[in-house]
Design a protein around this motif. Sequence first.
Motif, PDB file in Angstrom:
ATOM      1  N   THR A  80      40.387  49.612  51.841  1.00  0.00           N
ATOM      2  CA  THR A  80      39.102  50.084  52.367  1.00  0.00           C
ATOM      3  C   THR A  80      39.008  49.852  53.867  1.00  0.00           C
ATOM      4  OG1 THR A  80      38.037  49.679  50.236  1.00  0.00           O
ATOM      5  CG2 THR A  80      36.597  49.827  52.177  1.00  0.00           C
TER       6      THR A  80
ATOM      7  N   GLY B  95      48.215  43.009  42.548  1.00  0.00           N
ATOM      8  CA  GLY B  95      46.985  43.535  43.110  1.00  0.00           C
ATOM      9  C   GLY B  95      47.173  45.007  43.381  1.00  0.00           C
TER      10      GLY B  95
ATOM     11  N   GLU C  33      42.687  40.319  38.774  1.00  0.00           N
ATOM     12  CA  GLU C  33      41.483  40.894  39.390  1.00  0.00           C
ATOM     13  C   GLU C  33      41.260  40.406  40.819  1.00  0.00           C
ATOM     14  OE1 GLU C  33      37.901  40.780  37.061  1.00  0.00           O
ATOM     15  OE2 GLU C  33      39.025  41.162  35.207  1.00  0.00           O
ATOM     16  N   ASP C  34      41.556  39.134  41.078  1.00  0.00           N
ATOM     17  CA  ASP C  34      41.378  38.624  42.441  1.00  0.00           C
ATOM     18  C   ASP C  34      42.286  39.381  43.420  1.00  0.00           C
ATOM     19  OD1 ASP C  34      39.520  36.760  41.567  1.00  0.00           O
ATOM     20  OD2 ASP C  34      40.971  35.123  41.462  1.00  0.00           O
TER      21      ASP C  34
ATOM     22  N   HIS D 199      44.987  48.792  44.257  1.00  0.00           N
ATOM     23  CA  HIS D 199      43.821  49.653  44.453  1.00  0.00           C
ATOM     24  C   HIS D 199      44.349  51.075  44.596  1.00  0.00           C
ATOM     25  CE1 HIS D 199      40.051  51.307  45.807  1.00  0.00           C
ATOM     26  NE2 HIS D 199      40.706  51.879  46.793  1.00  0.00           N
TER      27      HIS D 199
ATOM     28  N   ASP E 148      43.554  42.372  42.858  1.00  0.00           N
ATOM     29  CA  ASP E 148      43.040  43.747  42.894  1.00  0.00           C
ATOM     30  C   ASP E 148      41.930  43.855  43.941  1.00  0.00           C
ATOM     31  OD1 ASP E 148      44.765  44.619  40.877  1.00  0.00           O
ATOM     32  OD2 ASP E 148      43.207  44.631  39.322  1.00  0.00           O
ATOM     33  N   ASP E 149      41.044  42.857  43.962  1.00  0.00           N
ATOM     34  CA  ASP E 149      39.955  42.851  44.940  1.00  0.00           C
ATOM     35  C   ASP E 149      40.499  42.789  46.369  1.00  0.00           C
ATOM     36  OD1 ASP E 149      38.114  42.905  42.861  1.00  0.00           O
ATOM     37  OD2 ASP E 149      37.631  40.760  42.998  1.00  0.00           O
ATOM     38  N   LEU E 150      41.513  41.945  46.601  1.00  0.00           N
ATOM     39  CA  LEU E 150      42.107  41.840  47.935  1.00  0.00           C
ATOM     40  C   LEU E 150      42.800  43.146  48.330  1.00  0.00           C
ATOM     41  CD1 LEU E 150      43.442  38.192  47.664  1.00  0.00           C
ATOM     42  CD2 LEU E 150      41.688  38.983  49.254  1.00  0.00           C
TER      43      LEU E 150
ATOM     44  N   ARG F 273      41.953  46.151  47.272  1.00  0.00           N
ATOM     45  CA  ARG F 273      40.873  47.111  47.547  1.00  0.00           C
ATOM     46  C   ARG F 273      40.263  46.871  48.921  1.00  0.00           C
ATOM     47  NH1 ARG F 273      37.539  45.693  44.000  1.00  0.00           N
ATOM     48  NH2 ARG F 273      36.123  44.623  45.379  1.00  0.00           N
ATOM     49  N   GLU F 274      40.005  45.605  49.254  1.00  0.00           N
ATOM     50  CA  GLU F 274      39.436  45.291  50.568  1.00  0.00           C
ATOM     51  C   GLU F 274      40.363  45.742  51.699  1.00  0.00           C
ATOM     52  OE1 GLU F 274      38.480  41.094  50.654  1.00  0.00           O
ATOM     53  OE2 GLU F 274      37.327  41.272  48.801  1.00  0.00           O
TER      54      GLU F 274
ATOM     55  N   SER G 255      45.597  40.601  55.948  1.00  0.00           N
ATOM     56  CA  SER G 255      45.450  40.597  54.489  1.00  0.00           C
ATOM     57  C   SER G 255      46.532  39.749  53.848  1.00  0.00           C
ATOM     58  CB  SER G 255      45.507  42.031  53.947  1.00  0.00           C
ATOM     59  OG  SER G 255      44.397  42.765  54.410  1.00  0.00           O
TER      60      SER G 255
END
Length: 187
Positions: free
Chosen positions: A55, A75, A44-45, A77, A47-49, A51-52, A173
């Motif tokens: 985005t 990761g 999940e961490d 998204h 995945d969040d990176l 997505r960020e 990133s």
Amino acid sequence: MRETAPRHSVSAGDATSLPTQQAAELAERYELLQRLGVSTTANEDFDDLAREMATQAGFLYGFVNLFLEEQTFVGLHQPPADSGYVIVGRTMSRDHGWCPDVVARRKALPLHDVHASPRFSGNHVVDAVGVLSYFGAPLIHESGTVLGTVCVVDPEKRPLSEARRLRDIVINSGVQVMDHMVRAPIR
């Protein structure tokens, strides 16, 4: 780190089907990931990176990719399942996409239009997912080991004038992901 799947363990025998150099690099990656306490499964961490990063770039897809037996998207998204866009899995062949080039060259690869270069236009991902733009950067540990990549892909070309900004997003990133991996608790 929050894991979304059980941790994968690998034995030295898993790399036997690869050429000697690739097998040695793979064993080195696994050893370093294990020493750092970084899971080789969906997380999940990460995945969040992803997505960020997607985005911030304005792309549909974002990946944190470990270059293992297959490219493994720890990761990910992507658009929602009902969006009409292709939904990708968590792995892909080591021969597909542009991340293998990023790993080999050890530097970012900005492709604002994958068809602008004949070298990069003939790729399984172009047809399977409809990718027209790709920006990727390597994940290089301070030891010099390339663990994988971060990248964003999209079915739309980007203006050449945006290439530097998008390249910088994936490079930054990648730094964030490596910082996260190094700070991961030792297990």
